[in-house]
Scaffold this motif. Structure first.
Motif, PDB file in Angstrom:
ATOM      1  N   GLY A   1       5.851   8.096   3.174  1.00  0.00           N
ATOM      2  CA  GLY A   1       6.197   9.032   4.234  1.00  0.00           C
ATOM      3  C   GLY A   1       5.144  10.082   4.534  1.00  0.00           C
ATOM      4  O   GLY A   1       5.338  10.905   5.404  1.00  0.00           O
ATOM      5  N   SER A   2       4.000  10.026   3.824  1.00  0.00           N
ATOM      6  CA  SER A   2       2.982  11.011   4.161  1.00  0.00           C
ATOM      7  C   SER A   2       2.096  10.464   5.269  1.00  0.00           C
ATOM      8  O   SER A   2       1.941   9.247   5.413  1.00  0.00           O
ATOM      9  CB  SER A   2       2.139  11.366   2.940  1.00  0.00           C
ATOM     10  N   LEU A   3       1.548  11.390   6.026  1.00  0.00           N
ATOM     11  CA  LEU A   3       0.701  10.977   7.144  1.00  0.00           C
ATOM     12  C   LEU A   3      -0.540  10.272   6.608  1.00  0.00           C
ATOM     13  O   LEU A   3      -1.029   9.297   7.176  1.00  0.00           O
ATOM     14  CB  LEU A   3       0.301  12.225   7.932  1.00  0.00           C
TER      15      LEU A   3
ATOM     16  N   LEU B   1       0.830  -1.208   0.000  1.00  0.00           N
ATOM     17  CA  LEU B   1       0.000   0.000   0.000  1.00  0.00           C
ATOM     18  C   LEU B   1       0.861   1.253   0.000  1.00  0.00           C
ATOM     19  O   LEU B   1       0.576   2.217  -0.708  1.00  0.00           O
ATOM     20  CB  LEU B   1      -0.890   0.006   1.248  1.00  0.00           C
ATOM     21  N   SER B   2       1.951   1.201   0.753  1.00  0.00           N
ATOM     22  CA  SER B   2       2.798   2.390   0.855  1.00  0.00           C
ATOM     23  C   SER B   2       3.440   2.702  -0.495  1.00  0.00           C
ATOM     24  O   SER B   2       3.759   3.848  -0.795  1.00  0.00           O
ATOM     25  CB  SER B   2       3.873   2.194   1.924  1.00  0.00           C
ATOM     26  N   LEU B   3       3.621   1.666  -1.325  1.00  0.00           N
ATOM     27  CA  LEU B   3       4.200   1.906  -2.645  1.00  0.00           C
ATOM     28  C   LEU B   3       3.217   2.650  -3.549  1.00  0.00           C
ATOM     29  O   LEU B   3       3.610   3.384  -4.451  1.00  0.00           O
ATOM     30  CB  LEU B   3       4.569   0.577  -3.306  1.00  0.00           C
ATOM     31  N   LEU B   4       1.920   2.399  -3.286  1.00  0.00           N
ATOM     32  CA  LEU B   4       0.904   3.017  -4.135  1.00  0.00           C
ATOM     33  C   LEU B   4       0.750   4.504  -3.860  1.00  0.00           C
ATOM     34  O   LEU B   4       0.250   5.243  -4.688  1.00  0.00           O
ATOM     35  CB  LEU B   4      -0.444   2.329  -3.925  1.00  0.00           C
TER      36      LEU B   4
ATOM     37  N   MET C   1      -3.044   2.962   5.605  1.00  0.00           N
ATOM     38  CA  MET C   1      -2.561   1.623   5.969  1.00  0.00           C
ATOM     39  C   MET C   1      -3.234   1.133   7.246  1.00  0.00           C
ATOM     40  O   MET C   1      -3.705   0.015   7.329  1.00  0.00           O
ATOM     41  CB  MET C   1      -1.044   1.648   6.176  1.00  0.00           C
ATOM     42  N   LEU C   2      -3.268   2.032   8.244  1.00  0.00           N
ATOM     43  CA  LEU C   2      -3.850   1.637   9.534  1.00  0.00           C
ATOM     44  C   LEU C   2      -5.336   1.302   9.389  1.00  0.00           C
ATOM     45  O   LEU C   2      -5.854   0.433  10.086  1.00  0.00           O
ATOM     46  CB  LEU C   2      -3.686   2.759  10.554  1.00  0.00           C
TER      47      LEU C   2
ATOM     48  N   ARG D   1       8.597   5.836   7.452  1.00  0.00           N
ATOM     49  CA  ARG D   1       7.698   6.370   8.483  1.00  0.00           C
ATOM     50  C   ARG D   1       7.162   7.718   8.019  1.00  0.00           C
ATOM     51  O   ARG D   1       7.863   8.444   7.318  1.00  0.00           O
ATOM     52  CB  ARG D   1       8.466   6.584   9.786  1.00  0.00           C
ATOM     53  N   PRO D   2       5.934   8.054   8.415  1.00  0.00           N
ATOM     54  CA  PRO D   2       5.434   9.382   8.092  1.00  0.00           C
ATOM     55  C   PRO D   2       6.328  10.418   8.767  1.00  0.00           C
ATOM     56  O   PRO D   2       6.823  10.192   9.876  1.00  0.00           O
ATOM     57  CB  PRO D   2       4.021   9.386   8.665  1.00  0.00           C
TER      58      PRO D   2
END
Lengths: 302, 327
Positions: free
Chosen positions: A62-64, A55-58, A70-71, A129-130
């Motif tokens: 690093g954004s909040l 998901l972070s790749l999409l 994700m959470l 990390r954000p």
């Protein structure tokens, strides 16, 4: 070594323990209600971590915003996987012997872990990390990683949430009743298997949450599932199988122990102290099982 | 707990002896037939030797698992202790193979005596978790203790006596396997074995009639550990190395899976199960190179099917199909 240094380690140990608690509480809840020790809990946690990575790749790393997505998205996804597993497989074995239950969940470990490898490959990954949590907080002159402090806050929140749910809501009452008198509950017209399914999904949700939090905490690879499930076993055994409060205590003991012991051993002059400290969870687990098999918080069965 | 246990082992007919004799003759002839096949034959001699060893390992576990009703997730510890005994004695002390192999079950039995003494105090799930904890504890110690065990590098280059050709080693393993099989059979048909089964069926009742349950379980645990140690020693000499993987809990799962697939309420079940699993693994991996990576998925699926639909394993299926109840 200064007191400050030990305090620093203590805080890091506590945040590691909190992370462990989030995962282990799911395992212990599921055991309490379903009487099944779920080996696959670690695999579900690992899937959660890798899903968070994908998901972070999409999104912009690093954004909040991406962190919150994700959470919010991953844990429910894991809960859905849990629903499928419970509905199709676990349901059939509640009345079977322990061995068959253990082996069913072990079979799931074999399948899920290999699926993770097929999908994500064997390279270690990490999630940025954000920004908001990437820095450090100064505390009595120590620079604590903000992320660790953040986990240190989330852990008690989850613990409190679980406690409120278990002791202050109807759903919690039903869960606790299922632990003690499943048959009576069924006779009173409660759909016990639905309670079990929900509990299982809650446990998986917690595993997924732990996975998401872990993905930004440290590198994730294919070994984290196996590694964490054994640590969770230690936690759950120390606290008492099925006891959420015990899991909290057990997690903190293991978390702090793992961070403190290497330093303590090294200061006494033990060679390779950080490696020997890895023995700690197993030793602790064995000692508790020998002295108080039902755990620090549990009650003896029968 | 385990209702479908049938204890008519003593009433073995001549037919069974005949089948046994044929199988034994076939096993003795096998390497000589395989050696005619050149390179592939050599490979299969190695595989069948491994099958014999893992079958012995699975049978050793089954003494406590199937007969004793005690689920151990730390049995690899004794397998590993046996392996490291052989490795250390031969590599570091220069001991002959015979001595090393003779001592492997002894050290494993000692380890089992210590660990078992604690474990038999617990039952059911708690027993399983404590064996897991001890197994991992031992694994960690071997893993960390570089100066003695070589840590995660393991011990390599264990000397091989000149006379031990692959065929000779196969025959050695076969003879030891058969001896162990007969000894286990004898033990499990003796009053000791019957008591162990009584405890499995009803521990409370066994206590009432005056059986010292813990002591019997402890002895059984030590026995199982000793046989596992021999298997570990044999595998160590076959591979000519010992590694920490031998003690890992996933190694402990192997004989459990073999027992489940083969059928754990009989003596040969686990042996058949482990041979079948090793065979399937090789077939799957040779079928297509990409399948090498996915063996665990196959194994998991096999396991799921067995757990859900045939908890009696292959032997159980055979009995159901033929309507026989000889276990």
């Amino acid at each position: 070594m200064s007191v400050q240094f030990y305090l620093f380690l203590l805080i890091n140990g506590l945040s590691l323990g909190m992370l462990l608690f989030i995962i282990a509480s799911g395992l212990t809840l599921v055991f309490g209600v379903l009487r099944v020790i779920n080996f696959a809990h670690g695999s579900l946690y690992m899937i959660g971590a890798f899903l968070a990575y994908s998901l972070s790749l999409l999104m912009t790393g690093g954004s909040l915003f991406s962190f919150f997505v994700m959470l919010l998205v991953v844990p429910p996804l894991i809960a859905v996987i849990g629903f499928v597993l419970e509905y199709t497989l676990f349901r059939r074995i509640y009345r079977a012997e322990h061995l068959l239950q253990l082996l069913l969940t072990y079979a799931l470990v074999l399948i899920l872990d290999d699926l993770v490898r097929l999908v994500w490959g064997g390279d270690p990954r990490n999630v940025t990390r954000p920004e908001f949590l990437a820095g450090s907080v100064s505390f009595f002159g120590m620079a604590l990683p903000t992320y660790n402090v953040f986990i240190l806050c989330i852990g008690p929140a989850i613990a409190l949430g679980l406690w409120l749910m278990l002791y202050r809501t109807r759903a919690g009452n039903l869960m606790r009743a299922t632990v003690s008198y499943p048959d009576t509950l069924g006779a009173l017209g409660v759909n016990v298997s639905w309670v079990m399914t929900s509990t299982f999904m809650l446990g998986c949700w917690l595993a997924g949450l732990g996975g998401v939090l872990m993905s930004s905490f440290a590198n994730i690879d294919l070994a984290i599932g196996m590694e964490k499930i054994i640590e969770c076993f230690a936690v759950v055994v120390i606290g008492g199988l099925g006891s959420v409060g015990g899991a909290l205590l057990g997690s903190l003991i293991i978390g702090v122990g793992i961070t403190w012991l290497p330093v303590l051993l090294a200061s006494v002059g033990v060679q390779e102290a950080s490696r020997w400290a890895l023995v700690f969870p197993y030793a602790m687990m064995a000692v508790v099982l020998i002295v108080r098999p039902w755990g620090l918080f549990g009650k003896p069965e029968r | 707990m385990m209702v479908n246990a049938r204890n008519s082992e003593a009433s073995s007919g001549t037919a069974r002896w005949l089948v046994g004799a044929v199988v034994v003759v076939a096993l003795f002839a096998l390497p000589f037939i395989l050696s005619q096949l050149g390179r592939t034959g050599e490979y299969w001699i190695w595989v069948t030797t491994e099958m014999l060893i893992m079958a012995l390992f699975a049978m050793s576990l089954n003494l406590i698992l199937g007969y004793g009703g005690m689920v151990s997730f730390g049995h690899a510890a004794f397998f590993g202790v046996g392996a490291y005994t052989v490795a250390l004695l031969m590599k570091k002390a220069g001991a002959p193979l015979v001595l090393a192999l003779a001592l492997a079950p002894v050290t494993a039995a000692i380890a089992a005596a210590v660990i078992g003494w604690f474990c038999v105090r617990l039952i059911g799930l708690y027993f399983a978790i404590l064996t897991l904890a001890f197994g991992q504890l031992l694994y960690m110690v071997v893993f960390q203790w570089y100066t003695f065990t070589g840590g995660d590098d393991g011990i390599h280059g264990i000397p091989k006596p000149e006379i031990l050709t692959p065929i000779a080693y196969y025959l050695l393993c076969l003879v030891l396997f058969l001896i162990c099989f007969l000894v286990m059979r004898m033990i499990m048909n003796s009053s000791f074995g019957l008591t162990i089964r009584t405890i499995r069926e009803n521990m409370e009742r066994a206590k009432f009639i005056g059986v010292n349950v813990r002591r019997f379980q402890w002895y059984n645990f030590i026995l199982a550990g000793a046989f596992a140690g021999l298997a570990g020693g044999l595998l160590c000499e076959l591979n000519r190395f010992a590694q920490t993987e031998f003690l890992h809990w996933s190694k402990s799962a192997e004989p459990i899976l073999a027992s489940l697939v083969g059928g754990m309420y009989s003596l040969v079940g686990p042996a058949i199960g482990s041979a079948v699993l090793i065979f399937l693994k090789i077939i799957v991996q040779q079928a297509h190179p990409s399948l090498v990576e996915t063996w665990a998925i196959f194994l998991g699926l096999i396991l799921l099917v067995v757990v859900l639909f045939a908890p009696g394993g292959l032997v159980g299926l055979y009995q159901r199909l033929t309507g026989k109840s000889e276990t």
